[in-house]
Scaffold this active site. Structure first.
Site, PDB file in Angstrom:
ATOM      1  N   ASP A   1       4.248  -0.382  -7.031  1.00  0.00           N
ATOM      2  CA  ASP A   1       2.958  -0.681  -7.686  1.00  0.00           C
ATOM      3  C   ASP A   1       1.852   0.136  -7.036  1.00  0.00           C
ATOM      4  O   ASP A   1       0.689   0.031  -7.445  1.00  0.00           O
ATOM      5  CB  ASP A   1       2.653  -2.187  -7.568  1.00  0.00           C
TER       6      ASP A   1
ATOM      7  N   ARG B   1       0.872  -1.184   0.000  1.00  0.00           N
ATOM      8  CA  ARG B   1       0.000   0.000   0.000  1.00  0.00           C
ATOM      9  C   ARG B   1       0.903   1.226   0.000  1.00  0.00           C
ATOM     10  O   ARG B   1       1.932   1.253   0.700  1.00  0.00           O
ATOM     11  CB  ARG B   1      -0.914   0.029   1.231  1.00  0.00           C
TER      12      ARG B   1
ATOM     13  N   GLU C   1      -2.698   7.535  -4.669  1.00  0.00           N
ATOM     14  CA  GLU C   1      -3.094   6.895  -5.927  1.00  0.00           C
ATOM     15  C   GLU C   1      -4.587   7.003  -6.213  1.00  0.00           C
ATOM     16  O   GLU C   1      -4.995   6.948  -7.381  1.00  0.00           O
ATOM     17  CB  GLU C   1      -2.678   5.419  -5.936  1.00  0.00           C
TER      18      GLU C   1
ATOM     19  N   HIS D   1      -0.882  -0.085  -9.682  1.00  0.00           N
ATOM     20  CA  HIS D   1      -1.598  -1.038  -8.808  1.00  0.00           C
ATOM     21  C   HIS D   1      -2.186  -2.190  -9.631  1.00  0.00           C
ATOM     22  O   HIS D   1      -3.399  -2.387  -9.683  1.00  0.00           O
ATOM     23  CB  HIS D   1      -2.692  -0.315  -8.006  1.00  0.00           C
TER      24      HIS D   1
HETATM   25  P1  NAD Z   1      -1.136 -11.230   4.982  1.00  0.00           P
HETATM   26  O1  NAD Z   1      -2.173 -10.770   5.923  1.00  0.00           O
HETATM   27  O2  NAD Z   1      -1.103 -12.660   4.573  1.00  0.00           O
HETATM   28  O3  NAD Z   1       0.332 -10.887   5.570  1.00  0.00           O
HETATM   29  C1  NAD Z   1       0.659  -9.660   6.133  1.00  0.00           C
HETATM   30  C2  NAD Z   1       1.799  -9.911   7.108  1.00  0.00           C
HETATM   31  O4  NAD Z   1       2.284  -8.639   7.548  1.00  0.00           O
HETATM   32  C3  NAD Z   1       1.370 -10.698   8.361  1.00  0.00           C
HETATM   33  O5  NAD Z   1       2.195 -11.822   8.560  1.00  0.00           O
HETATM   34  C4  NAD Z   1       1.542  -9.677   9.493  1.00  0.00           C
HETATM   35  O6  NAD Z   1       1.939 -10.263  10.726  1.00  0.00           O
HETATM   36  C5  NAD Z   1       2.639  -8.791   8.913  1.00  0.00           C
HETATM   37  N1  NAD Z   1       2.763  -7.490   9.554  1.00  0.00           N
HETATM   38  C6  NAD Z   1       1.801  -6.755  10.178  1.00  0.00           C
HETATM   39  N2  NAD Z   1       2.354  -5.630  10.676  1.00  0.00           N
HETATM   40  C7  NAD Z   1       3.674  -5.651  10.365  1.00  0.00           C
HETATM   41  C8  NAD Z   1       4.767  -4.797  10.609  1.00  0.00           C
HETATM   42  N3  NAD Z   1       4.619  -3.646  11.291  1.00  0.00           N
HETATM   43  N4  NAD Z   1       5.992  -5.143  10.148  1.00  0.00           N
HETATM   44  C9  NAD Z   1       6.169  -6.297   9.471  1.00  0.00           C
HETATM   45  N5  NAD Z   1       5.164  -7.166   9.205  1.00  0.00           N
HETATM   46  C10 NAD Z   1       3.938  -6.843   9.644  1.00  0.00           C
HETATM   47  O7  NAD Z   1      -1.240 -10.274   3.709  1.00  0.00           O
HETATM   48  P2  NAD Z   1      -0.840 -10.604   2.191  1.00  0.00           P
HETATM   49  O8  NAD Z   1      -1.952 -11.351   1.534  1.00  0.00           O
HETATM   50  O9  NAD Z   1       0.534 -11.162   2.154  1.00  0.00           O
HETATM   51  O10 NAD Z   1      -0.874  -9.128   1.576  1.00  0.00           O
HETATM   52  C11 NAD Z   1       0.061  -8.146   1.982  1.00  0.00           C
HETATM   53  C12 NAD Z   1      -0.401  -6.793   1.476  1.00  0.00           C
HETATM   54  O11 NAD Z   1      -0.305  -6.788   0.043  1.00  0.00           O
HETATM   55  C13 NAD Z   1      -1.891  -6.482   1.746  1.00  0.00           C
HETATM   56  O12 NAD Z   1      -2.041  -5.874   2.998  1.00  0.00           O
HETATM   57  C14 NAD Z   1      -2.264  -5.545   0.622  1.00  0.00           C
HETATM   58  O13 NAD Z   1      -2.125  -4.227   1.082  1.00  0.00           O
HETATM   59  C15 NAD Z   1      -1.198  -5.808  -0.455  1.00  0.00           C
HETATM   60  N6  NAD Z   1      -1.754  -6.287  -1.726  1.00  0.00           N
HETATM   61  C16 NAD Z   1      -1.419  -5.631  -2.865  1.00  0.00           C
HETATM   62  C17 NAD Z   1      -1.925  -6.074  -4.085  1.00  0.00           C
HETATM   63  C18 NAD Z   1      -1.563  -5.391  -5.381  1.00  0.00           C
HETATM   64  O14 NAD Z   1      -2.282  -5.574  -6.383  1.00  0.00           O
HETATM   65  N7  NAD Z   1      -0.474  -4.646  -5.439  1.00  0.00           N
HETATM   66  C19 NAD Z   1      -2.792  -7.169  -4.121  1.00  0.00           C
HETATM   67  C20 NAD Z   1      -3.092  -7.821  -2.926  1.00  0.00           C
HETATM   68  C21 NAD Z   1      -2.582  -7.382  -1.718  1.00  0.00           C
END
Ligand code: NAD
Length: 331
Positions: free
Chosen positions: A258, A234, A263, A295
């Site tokens: 991305d 994000r 955005e 994105h």
């Molecule tokens: P997820 O919930 O499986 O994993 C997130 C991880 O981040 C968890 O293990 C959590 O413990 C950890 N976390 C929380 N706070 C933290 C911190 N301060 N420092 C380090 N780690 C921390 O999520 P995911 O499915 O892997 O997705 C991750 C992110 O990717 C989503 O939150 C979303 O914003 C983003 N995303 C982007 C796209 C895109 O098209 N670019 C698509 C899907 C998701």
């Protein structure tokens, strides 16, 4: 059920339309983003289907509830734009698609890294112009480098495994590392240590109040000089102004994005006919060591299929009075 789909693009029409073939809900697609001004478009729709840059704050949710909305179906994983407390207060159920293809986003993070590092975008431009010179295109071997993952959930873990395949040593920072991540051979450490040791840092944590501007001036000063930073998570995880300063001083070597913190004003629409009204974004894009995509990490056939199918599974469960497995609740 009547479903209003906001921020609808051609691929939403195609994939959501196919997933609805059997269920035959009545879908109205709206190109526009959901915000207070556009809430009346959802009048009479029990379901509103929204995306990452739609606004679902307390004002919008209260207005939707008045218009008859009972289910907000986010066709994405992140839900930082949804006020879950307001939804609960108005009796509106919120669902998301927590995991549709972590591979899609992880592979996009790697695509940004490889393109930036080997300057594929610049090489392609040159070759198309008949310029076959190589000056200024020098990259580095990924093999033997240290890569740092900030967040080792679904996407971060797969990104780390791909980087291990390139021969990288993988460091990881995560306050709650899942079992899958702990079984991978990543070395877990504190964020500051990760920043100091990593040649590449890739962000995969959610945007929550405690991670807003996680990468700020202080953290950038701890980064290994000339490191590469990738953000597919994000935009607001990064303080954009601080990161531009770090690029200009050379402290940050390359930046692959991305996502961008403002955005919502630009992404998913064509602004090519006018100058960008965002000076920070213009400054970012002018930098030769920055690569930005709009994105699109989720944009694969597999991910779009899973998003549509999971969204309609939730809508069908809701319509039948069954509990929705993907319900989000305020924490
Ligand atoms: P997820 O919930 O499986 O994993 C997130 C991880 O981040 C968890 O293990 C959590 O413990 C950890 N976390 C929380 N706070 C933290 C911190 N301060 N420092 C380090 N780690 C921390 O999520 P995911 O499915 O892997 O997705 C991750 C992110 O990717 C989503 O939150 C979303 O914003 C983003 N995303 C982007 C796209 C895109 O098209 N670019 C698509 C899907 C998701």
């Amino acid at each position: 059920m009547n479903i209003a789909v906001f921020s609808a693009k051609s691929y939403d029409r195609e994939y959501l339309g196919s997933a609805n073939t059997l269920a035959r809900h009545t879908i109205t697609f709206w190109d526009t983003r959901l915000m207070a001004d556009t809430v009346p478009l959802a009048k009479g729709c029990e379901v509103v289907c929204a995306f990452v840059n739609d606004r679902l704050d307390a004002e919008v949710i209260a207005m939707l509830a008045v218009e008859g909305t009972r289910l907000i179906a986010m066709r994405c994983a992140g839900y930082n734009n949804v006020d879950l407390y307001a939804a609960a207060a108005h009796g509106v159920t919120v669902v998301n698609v927590p995991s549709y293809s972590p591979h899609a986003v992880a592979e996009h993070a790697i695509a940004l890294l490889l393109t930036l590092n080997r300057r594929i975008h610049q090489a392609h431009d040159r070759v198309r112009r008949g310029d076959f010179t190589l000056d200024g295109l020098i990259g580095f071997d990924l093999n033997g480098k240290t890569a740092g993952l900030v967040g080792t959930g679904r996407i971060g873990t797969i990104t780390g495994q791909i980087l291990q395949g390139f021969g990288c040593r993988v460091l990881a920072a995560d306050p709650f590392p899942p079992a899958e991540a702990r079984a991978t051979g990543f070395t877990f450490c504190e964020l500051d240590e990760l920043l100091a040791q990593s040649d590449i840092v890739s962000l995969h944590c959610p945007l929550i109040p405690s991670t807003r501007h996680l990468i700020n001036t202080a953290r950038l000063s701890r980064l290994k000089h000339g490191a590469t930073l990738i953000n597919t998570s994000r935009g607001a995880l990064i303080d954009t102004t601080a990161v531009i300063d770090a690029l200009e001083s050379g402290q940050l070597g390359r930046l692959g994005l991305d996502v961008y913190e403002n955005e919502a004003c630009f992404f998913y629409d064509d602004h090519s006919h006018q100058p960008l009204p965002d000076a920070t974004l213009a400054r970012l894009l002018a930098h030769p060591n920055v690569l930005l995509t709009g994105h699109q990490g989720f944009l694969t056939h597999e991910a779009l299929t899973n998003i549509a199918e999971t969204t309609f599974q939730s809508v069908n469960d809701f319509a039948a009075g069954r509990p929705c497995a993907k319900t989000l609740r305020p924490s």
